[in-house]
Structure formats: C-alpha cells, structure tokens
Scaffold this motif. Structure first.
Motif, PDB file in Angstrom:
ATOM      1  N   GLY A  78      36.351  40.374  71.655  1.00  0.00           N
ATOM      2  CA  GLY A  78      35.919  40.689  70.296  1.00  0.00           C
ATOM      3  C   GLY A  78      35.377  39.497  69.521  1.00  0.00           C
ATOM      4  O   GLY A  78      34.373  39.617  68.815  1.00  0.00           O
ATOM      5  N   LEU A  79      36.030  38.340  69.652  1.00  0.00           N
ATOM      6  CA  LEU A  79      35.606  37.175  68.886  1.00  0.00           C
ATOM      7  C   LEU A  79      34.190  36.739  69.265  1.00  0.00           C
ATOM      8  O   LEU A  79      33.366  36.417  68.409  1.00  0.00           O
ATOM      9  N   ASN A  99      42.679  35.490  72.929  1.00  0.00           N
ATOM     10  CA  ASN A  99      43.884  35.456  72.109  1.00  0.00           C
ATOM     11  C   ASN A  99      45.006  34.638  72.745  1.00  0.00           C
ATOM     12  O   ASN A  99      46.169  34.995  72.644  1.00  0.00           O
ATOM     13  N   ASP A 128      37.157  30.838  64.277  1.00  0.00           N
ATOM     14  CA  ASP A 128      38.523  30.505  64.668  1.00  0.00           C
ATOM     15  C   ASP A 128      38.713  28.983  64.657  1.00  0.00           C
ATOM     16  O   ASP A 128      37.838  28.250  64.173  1.00  0.00           O
ATOM     17  N   HIS A 134      38.778  26.970  67.166  1.00  0.00           N
ATOM     18  CA  HIS A 134      38.159  26.263  68.304  1.00  0.00           C
ATOM     19  C   HIS A 134      37.154  25.182  67.879  1.00  0.00           C
ATOM     20  O   HIS A 134      37.072  24.144  68.526  1.00  0.00           O
ATOM     21  N   THR A 142      43.380  35.907  64.405  1.00  0.00           N
ATOM     22  CA  THR A 142      44.578  36.432  65.067  1.00  0.00           C
ATOM     23  C   THR A 142      45.855  35.871  64.452  1.00  0.00           C
ATOM     24  O   THR A 142      45.855  34.744  63.949  1.00  0.00           O
ATOM     25  N   VAL A 145      39.877  39.052  59.033  1.00  0.00           N
ATOM     26  CA  VAL A 145      38.784  39.884  59.539  1.00  0.00           C
ATOM     27  C   VAL A 145      38.967  41.388  59.314  1.00  0.00           C
ATOM     28  O   VAL A 145      38.178  42.188  59.789  1.00  0.00           O
ATOM     29  N   ASN A 171      35.361  42.927  59.674  1.00  0.00           N
ATOM     30  CA  ASN A 171      34.370  42.829  60.756  1.00  0.00           C
ATOM     31  C   ASN A 171      33.380  43.984  60.741  1.00  0.00           C
ATOM     32  O   ASN A 171      33.578  44.993  60.054  1.00  0.00           O
ATOM     33  N   TYR A 185      49.782  43.220  73.729  1.00  0.00           N
ATOM     34  CA  TYR A 185      49.823  43.779  72.376  1.00  0.00           C
ATOM     35  C   TYR A 185      48.850  44.944  72.193  1.00  0.00           C
ATOM     36  O   TYR A 185      49.022  45.767  71.307  1.00  0.00           O
ATOM     37  N   GLU A 190      46.668  43.582  66.089  1.00  0.00           N
ATOM     38  CA  GLU A 190      45.218  43.548  66.290  1.00  0.00           C
ATOM     39  C   GLU A 190      44.572  43.181  64.958  1.00  0.00           C
ATOM     40  O   GLU A 190      44.561  43.982  64.023  1.00  0.00           O
ATOM     41  N   ALA A 191      44.040  41.969  64.879  1.00  0.00           N
ATOM     42  CA  ALA A 191      43.534  41.505  63.589  1.00  0.00           C
ATOM     43  C   ALA A 191      42.540  42.507  63.003  1.00  0.00           C
ATOM     44  O   ALA A 191      42.627  42.877  61.840  1.00  0.00           O
ATOM     45  N   SER A 192      41.588  42.930  63.792  1.00  0.00           N
ATOM     46  CA  SER A 192      40.618  43.917  63.304  1.00  0.00           C
ATOM     47  C   SER A 192      40.316  44.941  64.385  1.00  0.00           C
ATOM     48  O   SER A 192      40.529  46.128  64.238  1.00  0.00           O
ATOM     49  N   THR A 194      36.861  45.703  67.040  1.00  0.00           N
ATOM     50  CA  THR A 194      35.466  46.032  66.746  1.00  0.00           C
ATOM     51  C   THR A 194      35.003  47.160  67.666  1.00  0.00           C
ATOM     52  O   THR A 194      34.107  47.920  67.316  1.00  0.00           O
TER      53      THR A 194
HETATM   54  C1  CR1 Z   1      41.067  39.830  67.504  1.00  0.00           C
HETATM   55  O1  CR1 Z   1      42.087  40.001  68.449  1.00  0.00           O
HETATM   56  C2  CR1 Z   1      39.125  40.898  66.373  1.00  0.00           C
HETATM   57  C3  CR1 Z   1      38.255  39.796  66.958  1.00  0.00           C
HETATM   58  C4  CR1 Z   1      37.071  39.472  66.086  1.00  0.00           C
HETATM   59  C5  CR1 Z   1      40.132  38.723  67.981  1.00  0.00           C
HETATM   60  C6  CR1 Z   1      40.327  41.142  67.278  1.00  0.00           C
HETATM   61  O2  CR1 Z   1      41.189  42.081  66.681  1.00  0.00           O
HETATM   62  O3  CR1 Z   1      38.371  42.080  66.240  1.00  0.00           O
HETATM   63  O4  CR1 Z   1      39.023  38.600  67.100  1.00  0.00           O
HETATM   64  N1  CR1 Z   1      40.888  37.469  67.915  1.00  0.00           N
HETATM   65  O5  CR1 Z   1      37.464  39.140  64.804  1.00  0.00           O
HETATM   66  C7  CR1 Z   1      40.739  36.437  68.759  1.00  0.00           C
HETATM   67  O6  CR1 Z   1      40.034  36.466  69.730  1.00  0.00           O
HETATM   68  C8  CR1 Z   1      41.338  34.157  69.132  1.00  0.00           C
HETATM   69  O7  CR1 Z   1      41.466  35.340  68.423  1.00  0.00           O
END
Ligand code: CR1
Length: 819
Positions: free
Chosen positions: A118-119, A273, A320, A322, A359, A433, A462, A551, A650-652, A654
C-alpha cells in the motif's frame, strides 16, 4: 491538447522502431519487440509534452513538492500512459490494423515493482494525481535492479524468484548522467576552526564515495500535457583515477567502493510494515536522500541566490520514516556547504520537511543503533545529536523535572536513533492516512508529541487513481459509467455520485451486474491459465488480496472457509450459495508464520477443490504473484471485498477503495478507511463485524482477553482449530500447522495468545458472511448495493487527497501548459 493522433504516422513509427531496434520487419517481430517499439513511439509523444512542461515550469519558477519514498509501486507504464494521453483506443485500433492485440502487447511489459504494498502504490497514485492536477512534483526514489520478488507457489509453498525487471530494457526511462551526484559514507569528521569567521568547519575524511546517477520516468497527467518526473537513482562506482590524490593507488579502497556501489541499489527489501534494521537498508536510505536533496538544492540555486528562502520553492514530503535522514542531510548541506548558521539552517529545514505516518505497528518503527549509524554516517550523526540536544532542552523547558517525557520523546535514547521522533521534531506537518488512524496517533502512539505540538498534526485520508483502477482496469464499467453520466468522473470522481439515480433502475442493475459477470469470466480465464483451477463465474467471488500479515488476518478468512466446509459436509442438503474464495498475497521472505499461512490456504484449497462430494459449492484459489497488473483484473471481478484487519491495526488500506470503485461491497471491520467507506456508502451497503478499535486497544492496555475460553465453549471454533493439528489438511505431517494453532491458544511465547483477536471476531465474522450470502441471493438488492458502492466512491480518489496535501501542507500553485 496534444497533437492529434495520426494512425498512419503511428504505424510507420512503430515499423521504423522495430527496424532500428531489432533490424526486423513487423511480420518477423516478437510480441516483446512490438511492445518495445510501441513504447518508444509513445515515448516520443511524451517527450514533446515533457519538454513543454519543463519549459513552462522554467518560466513560472513554481514551488515543487519532492515526494521522497523508498518505494514506488508503479506497475505497467504503457497502458497507463496511453490512457492519460487519451490515445488508448486509437492505438488499440492502429495495432489491430497491423495484426496486433494491444492487450497482448501490454502483457509483455514487466511490472515496475519498486515497492511492497500500500505505501508504495500510494506513492504511485499520488504521482498520477499530481500530474493530472498540474502540480509541479518530483518523485524521488531508488532504481532497484531487482524489484519485489516474483512469487511462485510450489507444493503449496511460496518460493521467491528474483524480479529481473530490467532484463529486456526499459523503454520509458531516461538516464541523466549530467545530473549525477556523489554520496559519501563512513570515514570521520575533522573539525577545523576558521579564525576569520570564528566558526568551526566540519570536514569528512577517509570516506567511501558512490556516484548516484538519476534515471527519469515520465509521469503523464490526464489529458493536460503535463509530464512530471519520477527520478530514481542508480549507484555507480567512482572509478579509481577519480579518487583524490591522497587516495590514489589505494587499490583496496577502490574495490570497496566498487562493491558498495554494486550492492546499494541491488534489491528492494521485501518487508511490508516491518523494520529489519539492516545496515544496507540505511545505506540505501542515505544514498537516495543525499542525491535527491543535493539535486533539489542545485535546482534552487540555478535561479535563486538566497538559500535561506529555499522553502519558498521546495517542500519535502517524507513517505514514512524511511527518508527521514533528509532532515539531517539538508542541515548538513545548509551549514557545511552553504555556510548558514545552525539557527538559519534549522529555520529552513523545519519549513521544508513534512512527515506522513503510515502505521502504528510497533515492529515497523525504525530505530538505528548509534554504533551503526555513527559509523556509516558520522557527520549526519553529529547533526542529529545536536538536533536531539536542543529538542531535549525544549522538552525539559516545557515539562520541568519530567524525565519520563524525555525518555519517551528524545530522538536519541537508549543507544538508538529514533527516526519517527526526528521526523516529528523537524517536520512542519505530521499526518496520518485515515481519520481513525490519525486519531489513534494523537491519542495513543504519538500522544506526547501531539500534546507538545498539536498544530503539526493533521489527517490526509488516502486515495487511489480512478484512471488506472477503473478507466484502464475495468474498461467495460468505465464505458458504462461514461454512457450514463458523461466522462467528467475521470478527473472529478465525486461526479460518479450521479449514478445514484440508477440504483433502483432494473435495466441499469442488470447491465451493471452483467459487466461484473463478464469481468468474472475474464478473471476465471486468468485463473484457469495461471492456476489450472476451474472456477464458476456465477459463484460469489469473495476476494482478499493484499500483503500477507498477521494483522490483516488472512487466517481468519481461511479458518472460516474450513468452518463452512465442515458445515457443508455435515449438512449436504443445506442450501448454500456457491462461493469462490480468492486469495492473493506475498509474504516477506523471512516471515515464517506468514509463509505457513500461505501453505495452509493452499492445503485447504487442495482438499476442498478436490472433494467431489460438495459439488463445487466451495472453491478456494490462491492467485500466484499478486501484483499491480493482475490486481486490475481482480478488483474488476470481485463481488465481495474482504477488509478484515484487527480494528486499529490497518492505518488506512487502499485496496478497500479499489474494490469499492469497482462495485464490490466491503466485508470488514471498523478499521482504517473502512470507517469512512461505510460513512459514504451507508452501513446497509456494507457488511461490518467485529471488535471496534477502542475495544481492541482497551484489551491491549488492560488485559481481559482469553481466547482459550472461546475455544473451550464454542464447538465450531474448537473443531476448526483441532483440524489444524489433526492432519485434516496435512495427512502426511499433522504437526505442519502447529505453530498457527499455538499462536491462537498458547502463551508459550512471551506474546499474548491470539494477538490479533481472531477467535474474538470469528463468530461475528461468520454471521456477517451469512448476511453476505442472504444479500447476494436477492439479485436486485445486491445490484443496488454494488452500484451504490461505485456511486459513493467519489471521496476516495487520490485527486482529492493530493488537493488536500496541496491546500493544507504544500501550498503549491497549479500549472497550465500553454499550447
Ligand atoms: C498501511 O499498512 C496504508 C498504506 C498507505 C501502510 C496501509 O494501511 O494504506 O501504508 N503502512 O498509507 C506501511 O506500509 C510502513 O507502513
């Protein structure tokens, strides 16, 4: 717009390219060669617009956003570029005329899989929206030689195969050696006192150096002539004779530098993640950040003399933690190379950098050991130490005598450098997000930071690009939508709400479901060709595709399939609507339990798919090598969207939005953006179950969850769990799935059993699944639901997300490319 498509010219150009590239005539060319020739032809058009964009930006001198990301999960370029040039249909026709099928040609292109999940895909959607909305932007990343591994399933197990995506050449990229930068690693810092200025100067010596060479990828806006740039860096050795005189003839060092360059961009880390803490990963981070920040500063200096106003023309969005070394790298350049004072440099940096958190998973937090960090990046470490010293002083001033606050918020603590703390301390914006995720950040994970600097925190839910995930991925539905409401939805997705008036129209419902059926036939064909499994497109396509992670609870899904199978076996006469459970997921190469879950899914599939007694009522399919290109087919064909993460984790998400756009109702927990999806579409058009985020967090903080009680009192659950260890799905090795069983019940490990509340949510999930079946049996009701999901998806375009970033964080001006 762009110059009109000329079919004859296009065909001639393709012919000429086949000759020039391969010394062949059209009738002798392979499909791959045609792909290359077509791509070079399309690239010519793009280059015209790229130059025009460049000129316009040059003239207007706008502010740019630099979207800094370790990952860009781009997928294929050809089809998307044609869509955004609005030449897809023309090219399809032209190719048909000379005997080629554009779909087959598109299939020749390897996915550019420079990301995990997703990221990385979010970053790709953002670039599409930035170009379409006309905002000046650079994507900054790494040109990995090997992207996300290709997944093979052998005997039910995942096998990772290297992704040699560049082997046939990459027609759309442009190498730009003239913009190369040098990046330094290791060595030591010498302090030199300058009597004239009365200031110390910091000189890095004895370092190794790598040459960073940029490759530019065009990012084509939709129908607006804008072409932005994704700039990814390749590493090359600085050859021996270029070593400064002091190092001349140092053969060992030359070899080391060569190796460093070779390794640095070799491969994408396949963790989603999850933080692995590898030294090479930190090298990758600093490598592309140093090159990108240097490039941004050089670009600014071409037109501007006062570096103290850098932030007026550039902003860095850190995808993030990184890319967080960008904070210190910018400080280094401003102080050591541009001669600014600490205070001046800090003023610029804190007006330039902004941070997105993706996350709350603790295992994803980046914390580097001081020893490693300071050895690899001595000057950068010094700077972070000073940032930390000043930040801690601020904390102490704000909370006198409260050491607890320092312990929890310091950037350097307990022998570690905490990247999130650095990003928050130096960023002018910190965003989550999705609404729920941002609230959890403020109230839980980043509570202390929020208390101290609430003005930095904001939410940016997102989004996804409808150009790739509807217009390109689902051409039948896209055409139907356009027939009914016109084509403005392509750049203004909320217009799609106009479909609502058709939700009760029988004819529209039938057309809508007929398109879904045809997309299911298309996917069934793909599954037959790639998995050798026959699936019935009249069955319910129930789909969970995403990275494999505990998760995300693919385990809950497959345990429920096992439960359904028990039911059907026990009650053969039971009226059961046929279902096809479709999974697609890669597990990080080192993530053992995730890989075992893949094996479990495939083992269950084997037993169920080969049991003639259940008369095809149930099918389970694991689609190999889930990636952007086959995702487009999968979303279009889905009836049910499985979004079943443990609430709060789950933060968001997509994928949830891509399913919705394609008319698949959500079966999910109140987690991430699911909450907002349900708000848009109405609870009656989704299937919600399970613990809430508050309930989960309450258990986590206060205890009181006992999965063994559920196991002991519920016969259905107990039976399914026992089948994990009695050989039902592994007759030759009944112990095979012991680890999964243990994870749900045993506290042998230090973790609480059933960390992700699978047993807690099982019954309410099963009940929600019954509601799905009941709803599906009522054709009109289902069609309405499905259509309303598409009609209510307007909020989830990445165009909206980007506009909010622009308005509330970046403050960019829209550019228009003059004809
Ligand atoms: C999240 O797990 C989100 C995406 C994009 C992920 C997911 O829920 O949609 O980011 N997080 O925002 C991630 O990869 C390192 O964190």
């Amino acid at each position: 717009m762009s110059k009109k498509f000329n079919k004859k010219e296009f065909i001639n150009d393709v012919k000429a390219n086949v000759r020039a590239l391969y010394r062949r005539n059209l009738d002798e060319a392979t499909q791959q060669q045609i792909f290359q020739a077509v791509s070079y032809t399309v690239k010519d058009t793009i280059i015209d617009n790229w130059l025009a964009t460049q000129e316009q930006y040059e003239k207007d001198d706008p502010k740019y956003v630099y979207y800094m990301s370790m990952e860009f999960l781009m997928g294929r370029a050809l089809g998307n570029n044609l869509i955004n040039l609005t030449e897809y249909e023309d090219v399809k026709e032209a190719l048909a005329e000379i005997g080629f099928d554009l779909n087959v040609i598109e299939d020749q292109e390897p996915d550019a899989a420079l990301g995990n999940g997703g990221l990385g895909r979010l970053a790709a959607c953002f670039l599409d929206s930035l170009a379409t909305l006309g905002y000046p932007a650079y994507g900054c990343g790494i040109r990995y030689r090997y992207g996300m591994f290709k997944q093979k399933i052998e005997d039910g197990y995942q096998v990772e195969v290297p992704d040699n995506w560049l082997k046939d050449g990459n027609p759309f990229e442009l190498r730009r050696p003239e913009y190369a930068k040098e990046v330094k690693f290791g060595g030591y810092v010498r302090v030199v006192y300058d009597e004239k200025t009365g200031r110390n100067h910091f000189v890095q010596e004895g370092y190794q150096v790598v040459r960073a060479v940029p490759y530019d990828f065009p990012i084509v806006g939709y129908n607006n002539r804008v072409v932005n740039t994704l700039r990814v860096w390749d590493a090359e050795a600085v050859s021996e004779f270029q070593l400064d005189s002091f190092d001349k003839g140092d053969y060992r060092k030359a070899v080391e530098q060569e190796n460093l360059a070779r390794n640095i961009v070799e491969v994408l880390y396949p963790n989603d993640n999850h933080y692995a803490g590898k030294e090479l990963r930190l090298k990758q981070q600093y490598f592309f950040i140093s090159a990108s920040v240097q490039a941004a500063v050089s670009k600014y200096k071409k037109k501007h003399s006062d570096i103290r106003k850098f932030y007026e023309k550039a902003t860095f969005q850190l995808n993030d933690t990184h890319p967080t070394v960008a904070v210190a790298e910018l400080m280094r350049i401003l102080i050591d190379e541009e001669g600014l004072t600490w205070e001046e440099a800090w003023d610029v940096t804190t007006k330039t950098c902004a941070y997105t958190n993706h996350t709350i998973m603790a295992e994803a937090l980046e914390k580097w050991p001081i020893e490693l960090f300071s050895r690899l990046l001595p000057r950068i470490y010094q700077i972070i130490e000073e940032i930390n010293r000043r930040f801690v002083a601020e904390i102490e001033a704000r909370y006198p005598g409260n050491f607890e606050k320092v312990r929890k918020m310091a950037i350097i603590f307990d022998g570690q450098v905490k990247m999130a703390h650095l990003a928050i301390a130096a960023g002018y914006s910190v965003n989550g997000v999705a609404e729920l995720h941002t609230e959890i950040l403020k109230k839980q994970e980043l509570k202390d930071f929020y208390e101290m600097m609430p003005e930095k925190f904001n939410n940016k839910t997102n989004g996804i690009t409808q150009r790739r995930f509807l217009l390109h991925g689902n051409p039948l539905l896209a055409a139907w939508v356009t027939d009914h409401i016109g084509d403005e939805w392509i750049t203004d997705l909320p217009q799609i709400a106009k479909l609502k008036v058709y939700a009760d129209d029988r004819k529209a419902q039938q057309e809508f479901m007929n398109i879904k059926y045809q997309n299911k036939v298309r996917l069934a064909k793909y599954i037959r060709e790639h998995n050798g499994i026959e699936v019935d497109p009249r069955s319910i396509f129930d789909v969970q595709v995403k990275r494999l992670h505990e998760y995300k609870r693919q385990l809950l899904n497959i345990l429920h399939v096992m439960y359904l199978y028990n039911q059907i076996k026990d009650h053969p006469e039971m009226d059961f609507y046929p279902r096809t459970f479709i999974f697609g997921a890669k597990a990080a190469a080192g993530y053992r339990r995730a890989k075992l879950t893949i094996k479990l899914i495939n083992s269950v599939a084997d037993v169920i798919n080969n049991d003639a007694s259940i008369k095809n009522k149930l099918k389970v399919v694991f689609i190999e090598d889930y990636r952007v290109s086959n995702a487009e087919l999968i979303f279009a064909a889905a009836d049910v969207s499985e979004q079943i993460s443990t609430a709060s984790k789950e933060a968001s998400g997509t994928g949830n939005m891509k399913f919705m756009l394609n008319g698949a109702p959500t079966l999910g927990t109140m987690d991430g953006a699911n909450v907002e999806i349900v708000k848009e579409v109405g609870e009656e058009n989704a299937f919600i179950f399970g613990l809430s985020a508050d309930e989960v967090i309450n258990y986590e903080n206060n205890g009181g969850y006992y999965p063994e009680n559920i196991f002991n009192s519920d016969q259905d659950i107990r039976r399914v769990l026992m089948q994990l260890i009695n050989g039902t799905y592994a007759p030759n090795d009944p112990e095979m799935f012991r680890d999964i069983y243990d994870s749900l019940l045993n506290t042998k490990s230090s973790d609480r059993a059933d960390t992700y509340f699978i047993l807690a949510d099982f019954k309410s999930y099963a009940e929600a699944q019954r509601r799905v079946e009941e709803a599906y049996r009522d054709e009109a009701r289902w069609a309405k639901m499905a259509m309303l999901n598409t009609a209510c998806s307007g909020k989830f375009t990445s165009d909206r997300t980007i506009q909010q970033y622009v308005d509330e964080i970046w403050h960019l001006d829209k550019e228009v490319i003059e004809a």
